[in-house]
Enzyme design. Structure first.
Site, mmCIF file in Angstrom:
data_model
loop_
_atom_site.group_PDB
_atom_site.id
_atom_site.type_symbol
_atom_site.label_atom_id
_atom_site.label_comp_id
_atom_site.label_asym_id
_atom_site.label_seq_id
_atom_site.Cartn_x
_atom_site.Cartn_y
_atom_site.Cartn_z
ATOM 1 N N ARG A 237 0.867 -1.170 0.000
ATOM 2 C CA ARG A 237 0.000 0.000 0.000
ATOM 3 C C ARG A 237 0.902 1.218 0.000
ATOM 4 O O ARG A 237 1.989 1.188 0.604
ATOM 5 C CB ARG A 237 -0.885 0.030 1.261
ATOM 6 C CG ARG A 237 -2.043 -0.944 1.228
ATOM 7 C CD ARG A 237 -3.072 -0.563 0.162
ATOM 8 N NE ARG A 237 -4.216 -1.451 0.113
ATOM 9 C CZ ARG A 237 -4.345 -2.491 -0.712
ATOM 10 N NH1 ARG A 237 -3.379 -2.793 -1.553
ATOM 11 N NH2 ARG A 237 -5.445 -3.219 -0.708
ATOM 12 N N GLU A 266 -3.952 7.815 -4.671
ATOM 13 C CA GLU A 266 -4.299 7.086 -5.900
ATOM 14 C C GLU A 266 -5.641 7.577 -6.413
ATOM 15 O O GLU A 266 -6.560 7.755 -5.612
ATOM 16 C CB GLU A 266 -4.374 5.579 -5.623
ATOM 17 C CG GLU A 266 -3.023 5.005 -5.231
ATOM 18 C CD GLU A 266 -3.055 3.500 -4.928
ATOM 19 O OE1 GLU A 266 -4.100 2.872 -5.147
ATOM 20 O OE2 GLU A 266 -2.031 2.980 -4.478
ATOM 21 N N HIS A 285 -1.714 0.512 -9.643
ATOM 22 C CA HIS A 285 -2.342 -0.418 -8.688
ATOM 23 C C HIS A 285 -3.090 -1.547 -9.402
ATOM 24 O O HIS A 285 -4.316 -1.649 -9.324
ATOM 25 C CB HIS A 285 -3.283 0.327 -7.730
ATOM 26 C CG HIS A 285 -3.544 -0.451 -6.465
ATOM 27 N ND1 HIS A 285 -3.809 0.131 -5.256
ATOM 28 C CD2 HIS A 285 -3.574 -1.782 -6.230
ATOM 29 C CE1 HIS A 285 -3.991 -0.799 -4.329
ATOM 30 N NE2 HIS A 285 -3.859 -1.979 -4.911
#
Ligand code: DGY
Length: 322
Positions: A237, A266, A285
Site C-alpha cells: 500500500r 491514488e 495499482h
C-alpha cells in the site's frame, strides 16, 4: 423480499447473475470511479455493499442505516473503518488466497522491469532514438543470483520468495513481525532484522499490509541504509512508504531504482514528482488485475456477500471483525 445490494464497479456476467438470484442489485455504470458522495446517496436503503477500494468511513455508514454487510473485492481492507463497522455490527469480508500468485507475478514483473530498465528502453525504441550499440548508461542489473529482501512474509511474500528462489536462484531473506520457521524450512529463506535486510539486499520488496504499525515503515533512514545499487519495489500500500523520502532517494541516487504499484494518493496526481523520474517504473495499482484473478475475486466477494446477508458465516470475514 431479496436484500438490496449496491456494487461500485462492473462485474463479470456470471457473477452478476449469481448475485441477481439472491439479491436485488444495482451496479455503478459510470465510466469513472464513483465518488464518496455519489456512493452515500445510493446507500440509503441498501443492505449490502460490494466494493473495491471505496472508503467505508463512519460518515459513509451514517448514510447507510440498513447496511448489514460490506464485501471488499480485494485482499486489503485498510480503506474500511473497522471500528465504525464493528460498532454497527456490520459484517466485513475480503478476498484472500485467490490473488496470491497474480500479485507475486507482478512483484517479479516490477523487479525485472526496474532492473532491466524496460520502461526507459521501451521509450527509447518508440521515440526512434535507438542507435546501434546501446550505451552502457542504459545497461541493467542482473536479477538472477542477486539477494532479495522481502518485508512481510505472508502468503504473497511466500509466493514471491518461491519465484525468486527457484526461478531466479536468488538468495532470499525476509523480515516479518513474527518469524516463520516452517517457511524458512520449506523455501530455504532466512530471517533478518529489518536494518540488516535493508543494508544487504540488492532488491527489496515491500509486501506488508497497511496498519498503524506499518505506516511509513520505509522512510528516509531506511533508504539511507540501502545499497546505492538497491532496487526497491512496493506492491503493498502506498502509505507504507514515505513517498517524499522515496522521491528524494531516487533523485539523489541514494538507491538505484524503484518499481511501484501503489502510492500515497491514488490515482497519482499529474504533478507527483515521481512522474518526472526515469529510475522508477510506475504501475496503476494493478497487482491482481488479470481477467482470471479479478473474475475469481468477484465471485468470492459475491459469495461472501450473499452468505452474510442470508445469515450464514461468509468464508472470508475480515479477521479483526470475527
Ligand atoms: C488487493 O486486493 O488488496 C490488492 O491491492 C490488489 O491489487
Amino acid at each position: 423480499m431479496k436484500p438490496k445490494v449496491y456494487i461500485t464497479s462492473k462485474l463479470p456476467e456470471d457473477v452478476a447473475d449469481y448475485l441477481r438470484q439472491h439479491c436485488e442489485i444495482e451496479i455503478w455504470d459510470g465510466d469513472r470511479a464513483i465518488t464518496g458522495e455519489e456512493l452515500a446517496e445510493r446507500l440509503t436503503d441498501v443492505e449490502g455493499l460490494m466494493t473495491s477500494g471505496n472508503k467505508v468511513s463512519e460518515r459513509l455508514l451514517q448514510s447507510a442505516p440498513k447496511l448489514r454487510a460490506v464485501s471488499n473485492v480485494s485482499v486489503g481492507y485498510n480503506h474500511n473503518d473497522l471500528s465504525a463497522m464493528k460498532a454497527r455490527g456490520i459484517i466485513g469480508t475480503h478476498t484472500p488466497y485467490v490473488l496470491d500468485d497474480t500479485v507475486a507475478d507482478l512483484a517479479l514483473t516490477l523487479m525485472l522491469s526496474a532492473a532491466r530498465r524496460v520502461a526507459e528502453l521501451d521509450q527509447l525504441v518508440r521515440s526512434g532514438n535507438w542507435q546501434r550499440g546501446l550505451g552502457e548508461q542504459l545497461f541493467g542489473t542482473d536479477v538472477h543470483h542477486a539477494k532479495l529482501g522481502i518485508i512481510g512474509m505472508g502468503r504473497i511474500g511466500e509466493a514471491i520468495a518461491k519465484r525468486a528462489k527457484f526461478g531466479f536462484d536468488m538468495d532470499v531473506a525476509y523480515y516479518n513481525r513474527s518469524r516463520k520457521p516452517a517457511t524458512e524450512e520449506k523455501l530455504g529463506v532466512v530471517y533478518q532484522p529489518l536494518d540488516e535486510l535493508l543494508a544487504e539486499s540488492d532488491f527489496i520488496v515491500l509486501m506488508t499490509p497497511l496498519t498503524p504499525e506499518t505506516k511509513h515503515l520505509i522512510g528516509r533512514p531506511q533508504f539511507e541504509r540501502m545499497k546505492s545499487s538497491a532496487i526497491f519495489i512496493n506492491v503493498s500500500r502506498g502509505d507504507t512508504v514515505d513517498e517524499k523520502a522515496l522521491i528524494e532517494a531516487l533523485r539523489s541516487k541514494t538507491i538505484r531504482a524503484a518499481g511501484l504499484d501503489v502510492y500515497e494518493q491514488e490515482p497519482v496526481s499529474p504533478d507527483n514528482e515521481l512522474l518526472s523520474l526515469d529510475n522508477v517504473v510506475l504501475l496503476p495499482h494493478i497487482g491482481s488485475a488479470t481477467h482470471a484473478t479479478r473474475n475469481r475475486m468477484a465471485m468470492v466477494a459475491a459469495r461472501n456477500l450473499v452468505d452474510a446477508l442470508y445469515g450464514r458465516e461468509p468464508q472470508y470475514v475480515i479477521p479483526e471483525l470475527k
